[in-house]
Design a protein around this motif. Structure first.
Motif, PDB file in Angstrom:
ATOM      1  N   TRP A  10       0.825  -1.206   0.000  1.00  0.00           N
ATOM      2  CA  TRP A  10       0.000   0.000   0.000  1.00  0.00           C
ATOM      3  C   TRP A  10       0.860   1.257   0.000  1.00  0.00           C
ATOM      4  CZ3 TRP A  10      -4.150  -1.708   4.192  1.00  0.00           C
ATOM      5  CH2 TRP A  10      -4.918  -2.736   3.633  1.00  0.00           C
ATOM      6  N   ALA A  11       2.068   1.142  -0.567  1.00  0.00           N
ATOM      7  CA  ALA A  11       2.970   2.298  -0.643  1.00  0.00           C
ATOM      8  C   ALA A  11       2.327   3.371  -1.525  1.00  0.00           C
ATOM      9  CB  ALA A  11       4.309   1.871  -1.232  1.00  0.00           C
ATOM     10  N   GLU A  12       2.740   4.629  -1.304  1.00  0.00           N
ATOM     11  CA  GLU A  12       2.091   5.753  -2.002  1.00  0.00           C
ATOM     12  C   GLU A  12       2.202   5.657  -3.518  1.00  0.00           C
ATOM     13  OE1 GLU A  12       2.486   9.767  -0.523  1.00  0.00           O
ATOM     14  OE2 GLU A  12       2.985   8.912   1.431  1.00  0.00           O
ATOM     15  N   HIS A  13       3.312   5.039  -3.994  1.00  0.00           N
ATOM     16  CA  HIS A  13       3.472   4.984  -5.455  1.00  0.00           C
ATOM     17  C   HIS A  13       2.489   4.023  -6.117  1.00  0.00           C
ATOM     18  CE1 HIS A  13       5.960   1.461  -4.360  1.00  0.00           C
ATOM     19  NE2 HIS A  13       5.544   0.993  -5.517  1.00  0.00           N
ATOM     20  N   ARG A  14       1.896   3.123  -5.315  1.00  0.00           N
ATOM     21  CA  ARG A  14       0.967   2.153  -5.905  1.00  0.00           C
ATOM     22  C   ARG A  14      -0.433   2.745  -5.883  1.00  0.00           C
ATOM     23  NH1 ARG A  14       3.351  -2.904  -6.373  1.00  0.00           N
ATOM     24  NH2 ARG A  14       4.720  -3.039  -4.576  1.00  0.00           N
ATOM     25  N   THR A  15      -0.866   3.285  -6.980  1.00  0.00           N
ATOM     26  CA  THR A  15      -2.129   4.017  -6.967  1.00  0.00           C
ATOM     27  C   THR A  15      -3.310   3.207  -7.494  1.00  0.00           C
ATOM     28  OG1 THR A  15      -1.555   4.917  -9.115  1.00  0.00           O
ATOM     29  CG2 THR A  15      -1.018   6.276  -7.192  1.00  0.00           C
ATOM     30  N   ARG A  16      -3.047   2.072  -8.135  1.00  0.00           N
ATOM     31  CA  ARG A  16      -4.159   1.299  -8.699  1.00  0.00           C
ATOM     32  C   ARG A  16      -4.187  -0.155  -8.209  1.00  0.00           C
ATOM     33  NH1 ARG A  16      -2.689  -2.548 -11.502  1.00  0.00           N
ATOM     34  NH2 ARG A  16      -4.816  -2.995 -12.144  1.00  0.00           N
ATOM     35  N   GLY A  17      -3.664  -0.397  -7.019  1.00  0.00           N
ATOM     36  CA  GLY A  17      -3.651  -1.758  -6.491  1.00  0.00           C
ATOM     37  C   GLY A  17      -2.725  -2.653  -7.300  1.00  0.00           C
ATOM     38  N   THR A  18      -2.901  -3.966  -7.116  1.00  0.00           N
ATOM     39  CA  THR A  18      -2.024  -4.907  -7.850  1.00  0.00           C
ATOM     40  C   THR A  18      -2.843  -5.902  -8.658  1.00  0.00           C
ATOM     41  OG1 THR A  18      -2.017  -6.440  -5.991  1.00  0.00           O
ATOM     42  CG2 THR A  18      -0.235  -4.792  -6.047  1.00  0.00           C
ATOM     43  N   PHE A  19      -4.142  -5.665  -8.780  1.00  0.00           N
ATOM     44  CA  PHE A  19      -4.999  -6.676  -9.421  1.00  0.00           C
ATOM     45  C   PHE A  19      -4.728  -6.771 -10.920  1.00  0.00           C
ATOM     46  CE2 PHE A  19      -7.390  -2.718  -9.329  1.00  0.00           C
ATOM     47  CZ  PHE A  19      -7.811  -2.580 -10.641  1.00  0.00           C
ATOM     48  N   SER A  20      -4.876  -7.988 -11.444  1.00  0.00           N
ATOM     49  CA  SER A  20      -4.738  -8.183 -12.882  1.00  0.00           C
ATOM     50  C   SER A  20      -5.351  -9.521 -13.284  1.00  0.00           C
ATOM     51  CB  SER A  20      -3.271  -8.122 -13.317  1.00  0.00           C
ATOM     52  OG  SER A  20      -2.521  -9.002 -12.535  1.00  0.00           O
ATOM     53  N   CYS A  21      -5.434  -9.701 -14.594  1.00  0.00           N
ATOM     54  CA  CYS A  21      -5.984 -10.935 -15.160  1.00  0.00           C
ATOM     55  C   CYS A  21      -4.910 -11.591 -16.023  1.00  0.00           C
ATOM     56  CB  CYS A  21      -7.165 -10.635 -16.084  1.00  0.00           C
ATOM     57  SG  CYS A  21      -8.464  -9.735 -15.289  1.00  0.00           S
ATOM     58  N   TYR A  22      -4.995 -12.911 -16.149  1.00  0.00           N
ATOM     59  CA  TYR A  22      -4.062 -13.616 -17.029  1.00  0.00           C
ATOM     60  C   TYR A  22      -4.809 -14.586 -17.921  1.00  0.00           C
ATOM     61  CZ  TYR A  22      -0.183 -11.759 -14.405  1.00  0.00           C
ATOM     62  OH  TYR A  22       0.713 -10.901 -13.839  1.00  0.00           O
ATOM     63  N   SER A  23      -4.410 -14.578 -19.187  1.00  0.00           N
ATOM     64  CA  SER A  23      -4.925 -15.563 -20.122  1.00  0.00           C
ATOM     65  C   SER A  23      -3.895 -15.709 -21.233  1.00  0.00           C
ATOM     66  CB  SER A  23      -6.251 -15.080 -20.702  1.00  0.00           C
ATOM     67  OG  SER A  23      -6.720 -16.018 -21.630  1.00  0.00           O
ATOM     68  N   GLY A  24      -3.534 -16.942 -21.556  1.00  0.00           N
ATOM     69  CA  GLY A  24      -2.564 -17.172 -22.635  1.00  0.00           C
ATOM     70  C   GLY A  24      -1.286 -16.384 -22.430  1.00  0.00           C
ATOM     71  N   HIS A  25      -0.824 -16.282 -21.201  1.00  0.00           N
ATOM     72  CA  HIS A  25       0.391 -15.534 -20.827  1.00  0.00           C
ATOM     73  C   HIS A  25       0.287 -14.050 -21.120  1.00  0.00           C
ATOM     74  CE1 HIS A  25       2.828 -18.845 -19.406  1.00  0.00           C
ATOM     75  NE2 HIS A  25       2.269 -19.553 -20.365  1.00  0.00           N
ATOM     76  N   ARG A  26      -0.936 -13.562 -21.375  1.00  0.00           N
ATOM     77  CA  ARG A  26      -1.117 -12.107 -21.526  1.00  0.00           C
ATOM     78  C   ARG A  26      -1.735 -11.581 -20.247  1.00  0.00           C
ATOM     79  NH1 ARG A  26      -3.839 -12.802 -26.894  1.00  0.00           N
ATOM     80  NH2 ARG A  26      -5.541 -13.054 -25.440  1.00  0.00           N
ATOM     81  N   ARG A  27      -1.244 -10.420 -19.834  1.00  0.00           N
ATOM     82  CA  ARG A  27      -1.790  -9.803 -18.632  1.00  0.00           C
ATOM     83  C   ARG A  27      -2.696  -8.666 -19.060  1.00  0.00           C
ATOM     84  NH1 ARG A  27       1.391  -6.609 -13.805  1.00  0.00           N
ATOM     85  NH2 ARG A  27      -0.507  -5.507 -13.297  1.00  0.00           N
ATOM     86  N   ASP A  28      -3.850  -8.511 -18.400  1.00  0.00           N
ATOM     87  CA  ASP A  28      -4.659  -7.318 -18.658  1.00  0.00           C
ATOM     88  C   ASP A  28      -5.300  -6.857 -17.355  1.00  0.00           C
ATOM     89  OD1 ASP A  28      -7.834  -7.740 -18.776  1.00  0.00           O
ATOM     90  OD2 ASP A  28      -6.882  -9.610 -19.356  1.00  0.00           O
TER      91      ASP A  28
END
Ligand SMILES: C[S@@+](CC[C@H](N)C(=O)[O-])C[C@H]1O[C@@H](n2cnc3c(N)ncnc32)[C@H](O)[C@@H]1O
Length: 384
Positions: free
Chosen positions: A247-265
């Motif tokens: 939760w450091a100040e530089h992290r403004t959008r959390g860490t959530f993400s999706c993975y499919s076929g080795h692509r991150r979105d």
């Protein structure tokens, strides 16, 4: 490469739930998208892990990972006084690869016996695991829910389980936090901010719009495991950090993400059921809850430091017996796992113990994170 497969059944189900009862939390959206029996990403059998799949894990690197962990399990067995009923419980066992690697190594190291229990709610994966693990006979057992797990002495083991547990999304309003709820928007879904009863983080004010994840499901999960562990260790392996980093100040959008076929979105609301949804683990939350549950923190180490300690013990046990080819392969696997620019720093090991005499696990011999984690828990309690 795994292609993007739309899962209308899950989308329809989510849409129907929103129509019937109004906006749902992102945690509920995630529960349906990943775990809805039959159609959820993890429940359906669509997920593939490894080179041909959606993402890599430690398990994809090779059997070496399981063998190193087996050495760590033997240490716990020794510390417990070599019990005849020593039990390893794995949760999030996927296709049974890690279980097979650990059980074959343990069968050599603990010929006297042990039991390996898998908590697997998805019938598809249980069938797959039975195929891979059938050769080990009745050493292996299954339960479909934690509530059916008997009390045990031994180790609860999970690799990338906690990051897959549902989380809520909170958004800063400057002077407080609101929750992002999921509503319908055309054929798809959108976020709408609302008052929340999720306990907001005890943090100094954050600029408006900052996002972060809160995962009460991890607390509930840990409580259920602590209750069943009579003596031994809960070993949590996952990517994540202490709260100071997460939760450091530089992290403004959390860490959530999706993975499919080795692509991150980052588009967590699109195509539910067809891709993985994840966020980094809050290890401060787990260590804090562990204290409340009467568990001790034995160690907190990144993978680099943990596996260097664990491999020393393992390699000593191989001395003089490993064929050269095997050693070379093991060395390559170890390098992939501990590389400081990738898996070595992102992944962490948290060892939580109950009634387990010393000495501490060799995996935590070079742990650099334990003091920082305990300080993080103390700081959080002061702020709360
Ligand atoms: C990211 S995958 C990791 C799979 C495997 N451990 C590995 O490292 O390759 C997360 C796994 O956790 C499982 N999972 C999530 N919640 C679970 C629960 N409550 N009980 C058992 N498994 C669960 C999912 O079905 C999935 O197999």
């Amino acid at each position: 490469m795994c292609m993007f497969v739309k899962s209308p059944a899950v989308s329809d189900l989510i849409a129907r739930e929103i129509d019937a009862s109004g906006p749902i939390s992102f945690a509920r959206f995630m529960e349906l998208a990943l775990y809805e029996p039959g159609d959820g990403y993890y429940a359906s059998g669509k997920v593939r892990i490894g080179k041909q799949g959606d993402f890599f894990t430690n398990v994809s690197v090779g059997a070496f990972f399981g063998r190193l962990l087996a050495g760590q399990l033997v240490e716990v067995w020794e510390r417990l006084g070599r019990p005849g009923d020593f039990t390893v419980v794995e949760q999030g066992a996927h296709d049974g690869t890690l279980a097979a690697d650990v059980v074959s190594a343990l069968s050599e190291l603990l010929p006297g016996g042990f039991r390996y229990l898998i908590i697997e709610p998805a019938s598809f994966w249980r069938t797959e695991q039975e195929k891979v693990l059938g050769r080990f006979g009745d050493r292996i057992g299954w339960v479909d829910d934690v509530s059916r797990l008997p009390r045990f002495r031994g180790v609860h083991l999970s690799n990338e389980l906690v990051d897959a547990l549902p989380f809520h999304l909170l958004q800063s309003q400057g002077d407080g936090w609101r929750e992002l709820m999921v509503i319908r928007a055309g054929d798809g879904f959108a976020f709408q901010s609302a008052d929340t009863d999720v306990i907001p983080p005890a943090l100094p004010e954050r600029p408006e719009g900052v996002l972060l994840e809160v995962r009460p499901a991890a607390v509930a999960w840990l409580a259920s495991m602590a209750e069943r562990l009579e003596a031994g260790m809960i070993l949590i392996i996952d990517y994540g950090y202490t709260r100071e980093n997460l939760w450091a100040e530089h992290r403004t959008r959390g860490t959530f993400s999706c993975y499919s076929g080795h692509r991150r979105d980052d588009d967590v609301l699109s195509n539910p059921g067809s891709k993985d949804i994840t966020s980094h683990v809050d290890f401060t939350q787990l260590a804090d809850e562990a204290g409340r549950l009467g568990l001790g923190v034995e160690g907190f180490a990144d993978q680099h430091h943990y596996l260097v300690g664990a491999s020393e013990t393992y390699l000593r046990s191989l001395e003089g017996s490993a064929p050269v080819g095997e050693s070379r392969k093991a060395l390559r696997n170890l390098q992939t796992l501990i590389h400081p620019e990738s898996m070595g720093r992102q992944f962490h090991y948290l060892g939580l113990v109950k009634d387990l005499p010393p000495p501490a696990a060799s995996g935590f011999r070079y742990a650099r994170g334990t003091a920082a984690l305990l300080e993080s828990v103390a700081a959080m309690r002061v702020r709360a």
